[in-house]
Scaffold this active site. Structure first.
Site, short mmCIF file in Angstrom:
data_model
loop_
_atom_site.label_atom_id
_atom_site.label_comp_id
_atom_site.label_asym_id
_atom_site.label_seq_id
_atom_site.Cartn_x
_atom_site.Cartn_y
_atom_site.Cartn_z
N THR A 115 0.81 -1.43 -0.07
CA THR A 115 -0.18 -0.08 0.20
C THR A 115 0.73 1.24 0.04
O THR A 115 1.55 1.46 0.86
CB THR A 115 -0.94 0.10 1.20
OG1 THR A 115 -1.84 -1.24 1.48
CG2 THR A 115 -1.72 1.28 1.23
N THR A 191 5.42 -5.74 3.32
CA THR A 191 6.65 -5.83 4.19
C THR A 191 7.29 -7.11 4.63
O THR A 191 8.16 -7.42 4.86
CB THR A 191 6.38 -5.27 5.66
OG1 THR A 191 5.22 -5.66 6.26
CG2 THR A 191 5.74 -3.88 5.59
N ASP A 192 6.33 -8.29 4.54
CA ASP A 192 6.64 -9.45 4.96
C ASP A 192 7.96 -9.98 3.99
O ASP A 192 8.69 -10.77 4.75
CB ASP A 192 5.60 -10.44 4.75
CG ASP A 192 4.60 -10.21 6.10
OD1 ASP A 192 4.90 -9.78 6.81
OD2 ASP A 192 3.46 -10.80 5.81
N LYS A 270 13.20 -8.04 8.65
CA LYS A 270 11.77 -7.70 9.50
C LYS A 270 11.93 -8.20 10.95
O LYS A 270 11.81 -9.58 10.88
CB LYS A 270 10.74 -8.00 8.70
CG LYS A 270 9.37 -7.57 9.49
CD LYS A 270 8.12 -7.81 8.60
CE LYS A 270 6.86 -7.28 9.33
NZ LYS A 270 5.57 -7.57 8.67
#
Length: 456
Positions: A115, A191-192, A270
């Site tokens: 997004t 993000t993953d 992450k």
């Protein structure tokens, strides 16, 4: 006021109030809602009745207005600048410092499904990604003050559905944008798996003249705590103005909205499922600290590449028959045998400690190497480096032909091996390239400050 980008109802209301960009204004809408902040120029090419103001928290917002809206000038721009000259905090950066449209750096935003900004479709309740340049400027108008924005959608997938063949497509689109004159690239990504894709671009671009900034959001744009706008502004600032030409991940540096960090693509991971500051640099330092509201970039580490120094040189391609295998107590050798029998060309092992697996796996690993499979050892500990000369099992693995992965993150070693095996079929050449620091993925000397210590 036409020069500030306002037309129609918005222009009439501002003229009626005598408001100019830089004035502090109060907007009272016909529905009773009140907004107060500094009037900003508007660079979205649209006739929509929206007025952009900078709030006291530093965010720019677009306020929809109609003929029933009342606007009042609370403080003139001259008064604000006079207070700033007298030492009072300035309510907004000097507008003279913002270059006019057409004079800003050209930044291309590539959407992959993460997004950038989003709109709530109230008919369905769904949050729809907004990818057009016009929609981005409407939703996050700050980026229009930093750069002249263009955008295109490369793909629209959930990041867990990313594949090596999609990395190749993103590489091609980024290269095309640079060839068309983009002075910086922003890649919006979930993000993953963002660190995998960013790492892939770091290896594929053997010559890079401009920055490529990956950005995502931990919290969607329909939530009050969303980090989407802050991160996008920070990433656009990096793409437009950073002095380095590297692939980086730009995300929140702490839980609040003070600064973001630019992490080198081959050093970032992450580390939290939901925190805004989930991304951390491992075995290194963040490349830069970014203050979006101040328009400031502070280098924290020495860049590998400087902006404008290199010609664009792309070596694209990734081998899909590469596996990343996490060792666990009792892991059966048949898992290694299965990968070999299925024609896998590379295996990255995420071993324990200094780089170990159960000794009963050694013979299957030896068989893999003898059949031309490149086997690389990394560590589950993340921090520190592999050293397979200390204990007996490590030495047996070295004798079997396992290549130590130095201090590479397991997923970075996986991406690097995938890239290498797409360009060579010689295991010895692959081993040589694995040991070479190509994109900042290997740090040959660690200092004590690279291992974070949190207070108890």
């Amino acid at each position: 006021m036409e020069e500030a980008g306002y037309t129609g109802v918005a222009l009439r209301l501002l003229r009626r109030a005598g408001a100019r960009p830089g004035d502090r204004i109060r907007i009272e809408r016909s529905d009773g809602r009140v907004f107060e902040g500094v009037l900003m120029p508007r660079y979205a090419i649209s006739a929509r009745p929206i007025i952009v103001v900078k709030l006291d928290n530093g965010y720019n917002i677009g306020v929809r207005v109609d003929e029933g809206t009342r606007i009042e000038v609370v403080k003139t721009r001259e008064a604000i600048l006079h207070e700033a000259a007298a030492g009072a905090p300035a309510a907004v950066p000097l507008l003279e410092e913002q270059p006019p449209p057409g004079k800003r750096p050209r930044v291309t935003i590539l959407g992959t499904g993460g997004t950038i900004a989003s709109k709530v479709e109230y008919e369905t309740g769904a949050v729809r990604p907004a990818f057009s340049a016009e929609e981005i400027l409407e939703a996050v108008p700050e980026v229009g003050f930093i750069a002249d924005i263009s955008s295109r959608v490369v793909m629209n997938i959930l990041s867990e559905n990313m594949r090596p063949k999609y990395w190749e497509k993103i590489v091609d689109e980024a290269a095309k944008a640079i060839q068309e004159g983009a002075e910086g690239i922003v890649v919006a990504h979930g993000t993953d798996t963002m660190a995998y894709t960013a790492s892939a671009l770091a290896f594929a671009f053997r010559g890079l003249p401009v920055p490529i900034a990956f950005v995502g959001a931990q919290r969607s744009s329909d939530r009050p705590s969303s980090d989407a706008a802050f991160n996008l502004v920070a990433a656009t600032l990096v793409a437009a103005r950073a002095p380095f030409a590297e692939v980086v991940v730009v995300m929140h540096g702490e839980a609040g909205d003070t600064y973001a960090l630019a992490h080198r693509a081959t050093r970032v991971r992450k580390m939290h499922t939901s925190r805004r500051d989930a991304f951390q640099t491992i075995n290194g330092r963040p490349l830069a600290k970014i203050y979006p509201f101040e328009g400031r970039i502070e280098l924290r580490d020495k860049p590998l590449r400087e902006r404008g120094r290199e010609e664009l040189h792309v070596v694209n391609g990734f081998e899909e028959k590469v596996a990343l295998v996490k060792y666990y107590p009792g892991m059966e050798a048949e898992l290694i045998d299965f990968l070999v029998d299925r024609g896998y060309r590379g295996i990255v092992l995420e071993g324990t400690g200094l780089g170990h697996v159960g000794e009963w796996l050694v013979e299957s690993i030896r068989r893999a190497v003898e059949q031309g499979v490149v086997v690389v050892m990394t560590s589950q500990t993340l921090f520190g480096r592999v050293n397979m000369n200390v204990y007996t099992t490590g030495r047996k693995l070295l004798q079997a032909g396992v290549i130590p992965g130095e201090d590479m993150l397991p997923e970075v070693a996986f991406v690097k091996l995938s890239w290498i095996l797409a360009h060579t079929h010689d295991p010895r050449e692959a081993g040589r390239m694995l040991r070479e620091n190509l994109a900042g993925e290997i740090t040959y000397r660690h200092t004590l400050d690279l291992y974070p210590r949190w207070p108890h």
